[in-house]
Design a protein around this motif. Structure first.
Motif, PDB file in Angstrom:
ATOM      1  N   PHE A  85     -11.618 -42.290   2.404  1.00  0.00           N
ATOM      2  CA  PHE A  85     -11.498 -42.943   3.712  1.00  0.00           C
ATOM      3  C   PHE A  85     -12.702 -42.619   4.585  1.00  0.00           C
ATOM      4  CE2 PHE A  85      -7.014 -43.338   2.518  1.00  0.00           C
ATOM      5  CZ  PHE A  85      -6.748 -44.637   2.931  1.00  0.00           C
ATOM      6  N   ALA A  86     -13.260 -41.417   4.431  1.00  0.00           N
ATOM      7  CA  ALA A  86     -14.433 -41.017   5.219  1.00  0.00           C
ATOM      8  C   ALA A  86     -15.667 -41.838   4.853  1.00  0.00           C
ATOM      9  CB  ALA A  86     -14.706 -39.527   5.041  1.00  0.00           C
ATOM     10  N   LYS A  87     -15.682 -42.434   3.647  1.00  0.00           N
ATOM     11  CA  LYS A  87     -16.819 -43.255   3.203  1.00  0.00           C
ATOM     12  C   LYS A  87     -16.802 -44.663   3.807  1.00  0.00           C
ATOM     13  CE  LYS A  87     -16.781 -41.172  -1.387  1.00  0.00           C
ATOM     14  NZ  LYS A  87     -16.528 -41.496  -2.804  1.00  0.00           N
ATOM     15  N   LEU A  88     -15.681 -45.050   4.415  1.00  0.00           N
ATOM     16  CA  LEU A  88     -15.599 -46.374   5.040  1.00  0.00           C
ATOM     17  C   LEU A  88     -16.592 -46.450   6.195  1.00  0.00           C
ATOM     18  CD1 LEU A  88     -11.715 -46.809   5.209  1.00  0.00           C
ATOM     19  CD2 LEU A  88     -13.281 -48.070   3.724  1.00  0.00           C
ATOM     20  N   PRO A  89     -17.021 -47.647   6.562  1.00  0.00           N
ATOM     21  CA  PRO A  89     -17.903 -47.768   7.726  1.00  0.00           C
ATOM     22  C   PRO A  89     -17.272 -47.066   8.941  1.00  0.00           C
ATOM     23  CG  PRO A  89     -17.737 -49.869   6.596  1.00  0.00           C
ATOM     24  CD  PRO A  89     -16.740 -48.941   5.943  1.00  0.00           C
ATOM     25  N   GLN A  90     -18.109 -46.430   9.717  1.00  0.00           N
ATOM     26  CA  GLN A  90     -17.626 -45.654  10.856  1.00  0.00           C
ATOM     27  C   GLN A  90     -16.728 -46.491  11.765  1.00  0.00           C
ATOM     28  OE1 GLN A  90     -20.676 -43.610  13.010  1.00  0.00           O
ATOM     29  NE2 GLN A  90     -19.224 -42.676  14.428  1.00  0.00           N
ATOM     30  N   GLY A  91     -15.558 -45.949  12.071  1.00  0.00           N
ATOM     31  CA  GLY A  91     -14.617 -46.597  12.975  1.00  0.00           C
ATOM     32  C   GLY A  91     -13.683 -47.605  12.324  1.00  0.00           C
ATOM     33  N   GLU A  92     -13.909 -47.941  11.047  1.00  0.00           N
ATOM     34  CA  GLU A  92     -13.080 -48.976  10.406  1.00  0.00           C
ATOM     35  C   GLU A  92     -11.612 -48.547  10.299  1.00  0.00           C
ATOM     36  OE1 GLU A  92     -13.376 -52.423   7.111  1.00  0.00           O
ATOM     37  OE2 GLU A  92     -14.597 -50.648   6.756  1.00  0.00           O
ATOM     38  N   LEU A  93     -11.363 -47.320   9.829  1.00  0.00           N
ATOM     39  CA  LEU A  93      -9.987 -46.851   9.706  1.00  0.00           C
ATOM     40  C   LEU A  93      -9.326 -46.797  11.081  1.00  0.00           C
ATOM     41  CD1 LEU A  93      -7.649 -45.837   8.008  1.00  0.00           C
ATOM     42  CD2 LEU A  93      -8.614 -43.530   8.161  1.00  0.00           C
ATOM     43  N   ASP A  94     -10.038 -46.298  12.083  1.00  0.00           N
ATOM     44  CA  ASP A  94      -9.487 -46.249  13.446  1.00  0.00           C
ATOM     45  C   ASP A  94      -9.153 -47.647  13.945  1.00  0.00           C
ATOM     46  OD1 ASP A  94      -9.676 -43.485  13.586  1.00  0.00           O
ATOM     47  OD2 ASP A  94     -11.700 -43.538  14.449  1.00  0.00           O
ATOM     48  N   SER A  95      -9.995 -48.605  13.631  1.00  0.00           N
ATOM     49  CA  SER A  95      -9.762 -49.995  14.034  1.00  0.00           C
ATOM     50  C   SER A  95      -8.500 -50.544  13.376  1.00  0.00           C
ATOM     51  CB  SER A  95     -10.970 -50.854  13.666  1.00  0.00           C
ATOM     52  OG  SER A  95     -10.726 -52.201  13.963  1.00  0.00           O
ATOM     53  N   TRP A  96      -8.312 -50.247  12.085  1.00  0.00           N
ATOM     54  CA  TRP A  96      -7.124 -50.714  11.372  1.00  0.00           C
ATOM     55  C   TRP A  96      -5.849 -50.123  11.953  1.00  0.00           C
ATOM     56  CZ3 TRP A  96      -9.141 -49.373   5.828  1.00  0.00           C
ATOM     57  CH2 TRP A  96     -10.028 -50.357   5.395  1.00  0.00           C
ATOM     58  N   MET A  97      -5.929 -48.920  12.503  1.00  0.00           N
ATOM     59  CA  MET A  97      -4.742 -48.214  12.983  1.00  0.00           C
ATOM     60  C   MET A  97      -4.225 -48.785  14.307  1.00  0.00           C
ATOM     61  SD  MET A  97      -4.190 -45.956  10.640  1.00  0.00           S
ATOM     62  CE  MET A  97      -3.697 -44.279  10.889  1.00  0.00           C
ATOM     63  N   LYS A  98      -4.973 -49.663  14.927  1.00  0.00           N
ATOM     64  CA  LYS A  98      -4.539 -50.271  16.186  1.00  0.00           C
ATOM     65  C   LYS A  98      -3.454 -51.311  15.903  1.00  0.00           C
ATOM     66  CE  LYS A  98      -8.980 -49.528  18.379  1.00  0.00           C
ATOM     67  NZ  LYS A  98     -10.210 -50.144  18.875  1.00  0.00           N
ATOM     68  N   PRO A  99      -2.465 -51.408  16.804  1.00  0.00           N
ATOM     69  CA  PRO A  99      -1.361 -52.362  16.578  1.00  0.00           C
ATOM     70  C   PRO A  99      -1.827 -53.792  16.307  1.00  0.00           C
ATOM     71  CG  PRO A  99      -0.855 -50.933  18.426  1.00  0.00           C
ATOM     72  CD  PRO A  99      -2.276 -50.629  18.026  1.00  0.00           C
ATOM     73  N   GLU A 100      -2.890 -54.226  16.956  1.00  0.00           N
ATOM     74  CA  GLU A 100      -3.356 -55.604  16.760  1.00  0.00           C
ATOM     75  C   GLU A 100      -4.002 -55.820  15.383  1.00  0.00           C
ATOM     76  OE1 GLU A 100      -6.543 -53.468  19.266  1.00  0.00           O
ATOM     77  OE2 GLU A 100      -4.367 -53.519  19.211  1.00  0.00           O
TER      78      GLU A 100
END
Length: 190
Positions: A85-100
């Motif tokens: 997961f750390a290899k994903l583009p920066q912020g991608e996982l955080d973006s996915w975690m948003k309700p929208e």
């Protein structure tokens, strides 16, 4: 219909049915191996067996899949480690975690879940039977391609991302977990 045509039709039907029965028995035999391993696993579910502080569990929970992975199954879950997961583009996982972004997160997470109990040996046999590769249908409607690189099983997603199985066959009450070193993305929407 004359007698000869009727006899030929009946014979063809019997042969077709016999072929289906032997094919179904082969599938039942393979499925029973995985089911037997699950029976021996006890009561701990996949959801309970995942690292509750790990990226995969947090993402599964955000997608609403934690209750599914605690359900009866059986499921085969391909779990990327935190380093993947750390290899994903920066912020991608955080973006996915948003309700929208829940729909996109769900697409990614269900691309890591296979229906039924599929052990590493089953995948290896499918690769051998497929002359070097096997296609695995995911719960998200995607396809992963399984191949071998040396002694390792490698899964490739529709975008060409690869993940190597590092620790396979963690058997739990409702299925099995295979740990991998990469996140497998679903195919881009057309």
């Amino acid at each position: 219909m004359n007698k000869r045509a009727l006899s030929l039709a009946l014979a063809a039907g019997v042969l077709a049915l016999a072929g289906c029965n032997s094919q179904n028995q082969a599938h039942k035999d393979e499925a029973s191996k995985g089911s037997e391993a699950v029976k021996q696993a006890g009561d701990k579910t996949i959801a309970a067996g995942l690292d509750q502080n790990g990226s995969f569990f947090k993402a599964a929970k955000a997608a609403g899949l934690d209750s599914t992975l605690a359900g009866p199954g059986p499921y085969t879950v391909i779990v990327p480690d935190d380093a993947a997961f750390a290899k994903l583009p920066q912020g991608e996982l955080d973006s996915w975690m948003k309700p929208e972004s829940r729909a996109e997160l769900t697409r990614v997470m269900t691309n890591h879940i296979l229906p039924g109990t599929v052990l590493a040996a089953d995948i290896g046999k499918a690769i051998d039977d497929g002359k070097g590769k096997a296609l695995l249908a995911t719960m998200g409607g995607g396809t992963l391609t399984a191949t071998r690189e040396g002694d390792n099983i490698v899964l490739t997603d529709g975008a060409g991302n690869k993940a190597t199985m590092a620790n396979a066959d963690e058997t739990l009450a409702n299925g099995v977990i295979h740990h991998v070193d990469g996140v497998l993305m679903p195919a881009k929407k057309a």
